[in-house]
Design a protein around this motif. Structure first.
Motif, mmCIF file in Angstrom:
data_model
loop_
_atom_site.group_PDB
_atom_site.id
_atom_site.type_symbol
_atom_site.label_atom_id
_atom_site.label_comp_id
_atom_site.label_asym_id
_atom_site.label_seq_id
_atom_site.Cartn_x
_atom_site.Cartn_y
_atom_site.Cartn_z
ATOM 1 N N LEU A 173 0.818 -1.217 0.000
ATOM 2 C CA LEU A 173 0.000 0.000 0.000
ATOM 3 C C LEU A 173 0.853 1.269 0.000
ATOM 4 C CD1 LEU A 173 -2.916 -0.923 2.424
ATOM 5 C CD2 LEU A 173 -2.623 -1.452 0.005
ATOM 6 N N GLY A 174 2.134 1.129 0.229
ATOM 7 C CA GLY A 174 3.028 2.278 0.178
ATOM 8 C C GLY A 174 3.019 3.109 1.441
ATOM 9 N N SER A 175 1.858 3.575 1.833
ATOM 10 C CA SER A 175 1.742 4.443 3.006
ATOM 11 C C SER A 175 1.882 3.669 4.313
ATOM 12 C CB SER A 175 0.391 5.171 2.986
ATOM 13 O OG SER A 175 -0.682 4.232 2.997
ATOM 14 N N HIS A 176 1.558 2.383 4.302
ATOM 15 C CA HIS A 176 1.577 1.564 5.511
ATOM 16 C C HIS A 176 2.076 0.162 5.176
ATOM 17 C CE1 HIS A 176 -1.307 4.769 6.431
ATOM 18 N NE2 HIS A 176 -1.030 4.556 7.701
ATOM 19 N N PHE A 177 2.672 -0.481 6.172
ATOM 20 C CA PHE A 177 3.186 -1.831 5.972
ATOM 21 C C PHE A 177 2.054 -2.849 5.892
ATOM 22 C CE2 PHE A 177 5.690 -5.645 6.811
ATOM 23 C CZ PHE A 177 6.864 -5.372 6.121
ATOM 24 N N TRP A 178 0.945 -2.564 6.624
ATOM 25 C CA TRP A 178 -0.207 -3.466 6.670
ATOM 26 C C TRP A 178 -1.477 -2.709 6.322
ATOM 27 C CZ3 TRP A 178 1.830 -8.123 7.188
ATOM 28 C CH2 TRP A 178 2.970 -8.293 7.985
ATOM 29 N N GLY A 179 -2.443 -3.420 5.779
ATOM 30 C CA GLY A 179 -3.720 -2.809 5.467
ATOM 31 C C GLY A 179 -4.476 -2.352 6.700
ATOM 32 N N PHE A 180 -4.392 -3.116 7.790
ATOM 33 C CA PHE A 180 -5.116 -2.715 8.998
ATOM 34 C C PHE A 180 -4.552 -1.418 9.572
ATOM 35 C CE2 PHE A 180 -1.859 -5.674 10.674
ATOM 36 C CZ PHE A 180 -1.280 -4.898 11.671
ATOM 37 N N GLN A 181 -3.251 -1.177 9.375
ATOM 38 C CA GLN A 181 -2.673 0.091 9.823
ATOM 39 C C GLN A 181 -3.241 1.260 9.040
ATOM 40 O OE1 GLN A 181 1.487 -0.834 9.197
ATOM 41 N NE2 GLN A 181 1.842 -1.210 11.384
ATOM 42 N N PHE A 182 -3.507 1.034 7.776
ATOM 43 C CA PHE A 182 -4.115 2.064 6.929
ATOM 44 C C PHE A 182 -5.442 2.519 7.524
ATOM 45 C CE2 PHE A 182 -6.891 3.159 3.289
ATOM 46 C CZ PHE A 182 -6.167 4.212 2.751
ATOM 47 N N HIS A 183 -6.137 1.605 8.192
ATOM 48 C CA HIS A 183 -7.428 1.926 8.802
ATOM 49 C C HIS A 183 -7.310 2.278 10.282
ATOM 50 C CE1 HIS A 183 -9.927 1.151 5.335
ATOM 51 N NE2 HIS A 183 -9.298 0.015 5.126
ATOM 52 N N GLY A 184 -6.080 2.350 10.796
ATOM 53 C CA GLY A 184 -5.880 2.769 12.174
ATOM 54 C C GLY A 184 -6.363 1.770 13.201
ATOM 55 N N LEU A 185 -6.298 0.483 12.888
ATOM 56 C CA LEU A 185 -6.832 -0.553 13.766
ATOM 57 C C LEU A 185 -5.739 -1.516 14.229
ATOM 58 C CD1 LEU A 185 -10.035 -1.427 11.707
ATOM 59 C CD2 LEU A 185 -9.958 -0.149 13.866
ATOM 60 N N ILE A 186 -5.996 -2.173 15.355
ATOM 61 C CA ILE A 186 -5.151 -3.268 15.825
ATOM 62 C C ILE A 186 -6.024 -4.513 15.863
ATOM 63 C CG2 ILE A 186 -3.785 -4.209 17.724
ATOM 64 C CD1 ILE A 186 -3.057 -1.385 18.521
ATOM 65 N N PRO A 187 -5.793 -5.460 14.971
ATOM 66 C CA PRO A 187 -6.620 -6.672 14.928
ATOM 67 C C PRO A 187 -6.356 -7.575 16.124
ATOM 68 C CG PRO A 187 -5.387 -6.322 12.884
ATOM 69 C CD PRO A 187 -4.788 -5.433 13.919
ATOM 70 N N ASP A 188 -7.250 -8.529 16.304
ATOM 71 C CA ASP A 188 -7.014 -9.577 17.292
ATOM 72 C C ASP A 188 -6.097 -10.651 16.715
ATOM 73 O OD1 ASP A 188 -8.909 -8.675 19.442
ATOM 74 O OD2 ASP A 188 -10.337 -8.900 17.784
ATOM 75 N N VAL A 189 -6.237 -10.863 15.421
ATOM 76 C CA VAL A 189 -5.425 -11.858 14.720
ATOM 77 C C VAL A 189 -5.054 -11.284 13.352
ATOM 78 C CG1 VAL A 189 -5.288 -14.217 13.836
ATOM 79 C CG2 VAL A 189 -6.706 -13.728 15.848
ATOM 80 N N VAL A 190 -3.810 -11.491 12.942
ATOM 81 C CA VAL A 190 -3.356 -11.106 11.606
ATOM 82 C C VAL A 190 -2.823 -12.346 10.900
ATOM 83 C CG1 VAL A 190 -1.759 -9.681 10.265
ATOM 84 C CG2 VAL A 190 -2.705 -8.803 12.400
ATOM 85 N N THR A 191 -3.209 -12.509 9.645
ATOM 86 C CA THR A 191 -2.648 -13.587 8.847
ATOM 87 C C THR A 191 -1.884 -12.992 7.670
ATOM 88 O OG1 THR A 191 -4.684 -13.797 7.539
ATOM 89 C CG2 THR A 191 -4.440 -15.225 9.480
ATOM 90 N N MET A 192 -0.895 -13.709 7.206
ATOM 91 C CA MET A 192 -0.057 -13.218 6.113
ATOM 92 C C MET A 192 0.504 -14.398 5.340
ATOM 93 S SD MET A 192 2.995 -11.936 8.636
ATOM 94 C CE MET A 192 1.790 -11.254 9.784
ATOM 95 N N GLY A 193 0.971 -14.146 4.116
ATOM 96 C CA GLY A 193 1.516 -15.204 3.282
ATOM 97 C C GLY A 193 2.099 -14.617 2.009
ATOM 98 N N LYS A 194 1.759 -15.177 0.871
ATOM 99 C CA LYS A 194 2.194 -14.784 -0.476
ATOM 100 C C LYS A 194 3.514 -14.010 -0.550
ATOM 101 C CE LYS A 194 -2.431 -14.885 -2.596
ATOM 102 N NZ LYS A 194 -2.305 -16.192 -3.253
ATOM 103 N N PRO A 195 3.551 -12.666 -0.370
ATOM 104 C CA PRO A 195 4.813 -11.941 -0.557
ATOM 105 C C PRO A 195 5.832 -12.156 0.550
ATOM 106 C CG PRO A 195 3.121 -10.454 0.224
ATOM 107 C CD PRO A 195 2.439 -11.759 -0.061
ATOM 108 N N MET A 196 5.455 -12.850 1.596
ATOM 109 C CA MET A 196 6.283 -13.000 2.782
ATOM 110 C C MET A 196 7.678 -13.551 2.468
ATOM 111 S SD MET A 196 4.838 -14.902 6.123
ATOM 112 C CE MET A 196 5.560 -14.747 7.750
#
Length: 468
Positions: A289-312
């Motif tokens: 997203l350029g502006s943020h490392f994670w999409g949830f950061q773009f929305h100013g949130l802290i999730p309970d669980v984060v999942t990741m894969g593909k570009p990792m």
């Protein structure tokens, strides 16, 4: 409740169908090779080996032999600008990843029941990119496994089994996750414990609103309202609410990021109902997203669980589920978990190299700048060609709605444009409930010359599509 999917795959809590008279597209049907069309020897070989499960792109599938940076090379010598594949986020065949994997593989590759320095070095580097609360990481081999584990954690913590997802969501291919991936289903309907809601699309929630601020408010309030309706439905059915599982940029739904922060009200409603917010970062994560490392950061949130894969791992298979210690402890009270290949030292070496390259090459800033150039170019083309409707996205994650001559979203027009782009040596893909959104996810190493190459190719493809 009204089933908004003409193919019967949705189990929606929305008050009305928003795509009546149209045909929903499964994720594997978008831009897919027709098995009954003319086949090359290589395509026949693949079909013989994989049968009905084979998934290939384009009417004439491409036989690839190598790739470097943002480019892929076919067996016939043709070079394609890869604007589709977000797995090699730092570019195909990056030498830093190649070197890291080669060195580690020559020394040691084993499971995580031994202490291996590179594993914890990677875990600590990854956690440094995450909110401090999310301090427990479970490494897996695929995003499907990560999302499967996330859903199980949510059920263990909440004591409920109901999940809310969007209508064209794709979260993976295990049995549990497929139940929450409506875009995977070709017929039938979702199970009773999964309820879908419309994607946060302006065309649905704010189609007739001209004032930008009012439109943003309508999206935020409307999406939260539909989440609450889904909560009510799950509670009425006796399932309760285990979680809201959403891709942070709604990739399969057609890429929806605006307005920034709109997810907050929906997440608050889920938490009031005892559920968890599960942020699927498999596609948007790692700085795209350029502006943020994670999409949830773009929305100013802290999730309970984060999942990741593909570009990792930039092509090396690895993924993860990250959560709070208390949530993982709830899960581990009743269930043991071990993944033989998840978190192996070679994967961690690849992942560590990716994090280092993202920083050293300043790729988030590059994604932001090149993304602005792409969007500006696409908006200019949209003023010339009505085929391009809404252009949206963030950084190097861009969606463009494609309309036919009648001004309606059209999967066949999108597919035709994708084929025309292929003729101009650009790889792209489709997304959205109707398969009528062009999805662009080029390498984060994309340079200004490659942006120009894409925009020139798009202009030619649009012109040819109009003539045809």
């Amino acid at each position: 409740m009204i089933n908004s999917s003409t193919s019967g795959t949705s189990n929606t809590a929305a008050p009305q169908s928003h795509n009546q008279g149209t045909t929903n597209k499964g994720i594997l049907d978008m831009n897919a090779f027709d098995h009954h069309s003319a086949q090359s020897p290589a395509a026949k070989r693949r079909l013989a080996n994989q049968g009905a499960a084979a998934v290939l792109f384009y009417q004439q599938p491409i036989e690839m032999v190598s790739a470097q940076g943002a480019w892929m090379q076919a067996a016939d010598g043709t070079e394609y600008l890869d604007c589709y594949n977000n797995v090699p986020c730092i570019g195909h065949s990056h030498p830093a990843v190649t070197e890291a994997v080669s060195q580690q593989l020559s020394k040691l590759n084993t499971h995580t029941r031994y202490l291996v320095d590179v594993v914890d070095e990677y875990l600590e580097a990854l956690k440094a990119r995450l909110p401090a609360e999310l301090s427990n990481v479970m490494l897996t081999c695929s995003g499907s496994e990560a999302n499967d584990l996330a859903m199980r954690v949510a059920m263990a913590h909440s004591g409920a089994r109901g999940f809310i997802v969007t209508e064209a969501a794709y979260h993976g291919n295990t049995a549990l996750v497929t139940d929450a991936s409506p875009s995977s289903l070709k017929r039938g309907q979702l199970p009773d414990h999964v309820v879908t809601i419309p994607a946060p699309a302006k065309s649905y929630y704010a189609a007739d609103i001209t004032d930008p601020q009012q439109a943003e408010l309508a999206i935020r309030q409307g999406f939260a309202r539909d989440v609450q309706r889904a909560i009510d439905t799950l509670q009425q059915r006796g399932h309760g609410v285990a979680g809201l599982l959403v891709d942070s940029v709604f990739s399969s739904d057609g890429i929806h990021t605006a307005p920034q922060g709109f997810l907050a009200d929906a997440v608050a409603a889920v938490k009031r109902a005892g559920g968890l917010y599960l942020a699927d970062e498999v596609q948007p994560g790692f700085g795209r997203l350029g502006s943020h490392f994670w999409g949830f950061q773009f929305h100013g949130l802290i999730p309970d669980v984060v999942t990741m894969g593909k570009p990792m791992g930039n092509g090396f298979p690895m993924a993860a589920m990250v959560t709070r210690p208390d949530l993982l402890a709830d899960f581990c009270q009743t269930t043991g978990y071990f993944n033989t290949f998840g978190g192996n030292p070679v994967a961690c070496a690849a992942g560590l190299a990716v994090l280092q390259v993202l920083k050293q090459e300043n790729l988030l800033a590059n994604a932001s700048q090149r993304g602005k150039e792409l969007k500006q170019g696409l908006l200019q083309l949209a003023r010339e060609y009505p085929t391009l409707a809404e252009v949206r996205g963030q950084g190097l994650f861009i969606g463009v709605d494609i309309h036919n001559a009648s001004g309606q979203p059209c999967a066949s027009t999108t597919k035709h444009l994708i084929e025309q782009l292929k003729q101009q040596k650009v790889l792209s893909g489709a997304a959205g409930l109707l398969g009528a959104t062009l999805k662009l996810r080029p390498s984060m190493t994309l340079n200004d010359r490659e942006v120009d190459f894409f925009l020139t190719a798009m202009r030619v493809a649009l012109r040819k599509s109009t003539i045809d």
